[in-house]
Design an enzyme around this catalytic site. Sequence first.
Site, PDB file in Angstrom:
ATOM      1  N   GLU A 277       9.493 -28.813 -27.858  1.00 19.61           N
ATOM      2  CA  GLU A 277      10.544 -29.281 -26.959  1.00 19.61           C
ATOM      3  C   GLU A 277      11.421 -30.338 -27.620  1.00 19.61           C
ATOM      4  O   GLU A 277      12.614 -30.458 -27.311  1.00 19.61           O
ATOM      5  CB  GLU A 277       9.936 -29.834 -25.670  1.00 19.61           C
ATOM      6  CG  GLU A 277       9.305 -28.788 -24.759  1.00 19.61           C
ATOM      7  CD  GLU A 277      10.322 -27.846 -24.133  1.00 19.61           C
ATOM      8  OE1 GLU A 277      11.453 -28.277 -23.858  1.00 19.61           O
ATOM      9  OE2 GLU A 277       9.984 -26.659 -23.924  1.00 19.61           O
TER      10      GLU A 277
ATOM     11  N   HIS B 249      -8.664 -35.994 -25.536  1.00 18.38           N
ATOM     12  CA  HIS B 249      -9.947 -35.745 -26.177  1.00 18.38           C
ATOM     13  C   HIS B 249      -9.832 -35.773 -27.696  1.00 18.38           C
ATOM     14  O   HIS B 249     -10.733 -36.281 -28.384  1.00 18.38           O
ATOM     15  CB  HIS B 249     -10.536 -34.399 -25.735  1.00 18.38           C
ATOM     16  CG  HIS B 249     -11.918 -34.181 -26.270  1.00 18.38           C
ATOM     17  ND1 HIS B 249     -12.149 -33.467 -27.421  1.00 18.38           N
ATOM     18  CD2 HIS B 249     -13.122 -34.630 -25.831  1.00 18.38           C
ATOM     19  CE1 HIS B 249     -13.456 -33.461 -27.674  1.00 18.38           C
ATOM     20  NE2 HIS B 249     -14.064 -34.155 -26.724  1.00 18.38           N
TER      21      HIS B 249
ATOM     22  N   LYS C  98     -17.004 -42.928 -28.097  1.00 17.37           N
ATOM     23  CA  LYS C  98     -15.606 -42.720 -28.463  1.00 17.37           C
ATOM     24  C   LYS C  98     -14.764 -43.988 -28.293  1.00 17.37           C
ATOM     25  O   LYS C  98     -13.687 -44.111 -28.867  1.00 17.37           O
ATOM     26  CB  LYS C  98     -15.017 -41.572 -27.636  1.00 17.37           C
ATOM     27  CG  LYS C  98     -15.706 -40.238 -27.911  1.00 17.37           C
ATOM     28  CD  LYS C  98     -15.298 -39.154 -26.927  1.00 17.37           C
ATOM     29  CE  LYS C  98     -16.066 -37.870 -27.183  1.00 17.37           C
ATOM     30  NZ  LYS C  98     -15.727 -36.816 -26.183  1.00 17.37           N
TER      31      LYS C  98
END
Length: 358
Positions: free
Chosen positions: A136, A287, A328
């Site tokens: 885009e 993620h 994480k």
Amino acid sequence: MSNKDAVPDVATAAVLVRSEGVPGDAQLIRGYDFENGVDYNALLSTYINTGFQATSFGRAVDIINKMRAWRLSDEPVADNDCEEDRDLEYRKSVKCKIFLGYTSNLISSGIRETIKYLVKNSMVDVLVSTAGGVEEDFIKCLAPTYLGDFTLEGRALRSKGLNRIGNLIVPNDNYCKFEDWIVPILDQMLKEQKEDGTVWTPSKVIHRLGKEINHPDSVYYWAYKNNIPVYCPAITDGSLGDMLYFHSYRSPGLVIDVVQDIRAMNTEAVRAKKSGVIILGGGLVKHHICNANLMRNGADYAVFVNTAQEFDGSDAGARPDEAVSWGKIKADAESVKVYAEASLVFPLLVAQTFAKTN
């Protein structure tokens, strides 16, 4: 006075419960006073003490500013530091590595210009987006996106060749122009693969397209110019994938290696002395960044901005604390999730952080 006219003891005990003392350093809730006129900096500075998501916004401002201010020289020299890491001037030059992730709709929207500002001025170090978040940007260099309405009927739009992204409208001709632009580049990439042994990865493809677009409005033109890597593990999931699909029939053989990129992405995190993540939206981009930071036992700073809830167990809805459980985000990291739509919030975050101290 008879007992029946007295306030029942049970009601008194229930309503007039005595409070314990409030800690002396507790923050008072107080919003902006418009008697002082309209001062947007002062207004946004009061958010931290306003409560609800305004306070989350204020915490996000603080965390991003800490990301930007951190230097290796802030930390004590470790016993296992190499000779270079012990040099004070070098330590002063080492900054927190900032990962910025965003979903494709934000590039379709005017948030593209905010992201471009950050990339043009080298304020972030690693970008992660989806295929739509890549294509885009290039398409908007070739033809504009227009404001529409959320309620426009899909059947009527389809009959006119108009595609709706929320309340944005993208004429299908834009994708035809994109095909005309990208196919010769794919042909050249295939030629270089065959003749020069070039191994293409998603990040190398985006780097090349940023060079080829050569347009100052493009996020990825500036990523190319400033050598900021852009990772897109789902590069085939969009119009880019459509173009690769059609190209595989016209000129078979182009190979894009995702394994090199997962190694490169994870290495970005592993080698970071300090890691900060800013993630707009959820899904793949969220993620991918968080999982890369697992390789260093977690990010040191994290700011999530999205509207997703956690009750369905989705990664998009997960709060930072869930990422702590996976390693994480570090257990002692500073983190916050702002439950808000990014087109409302992100320009204000940038105004109070990156742009304010540029």
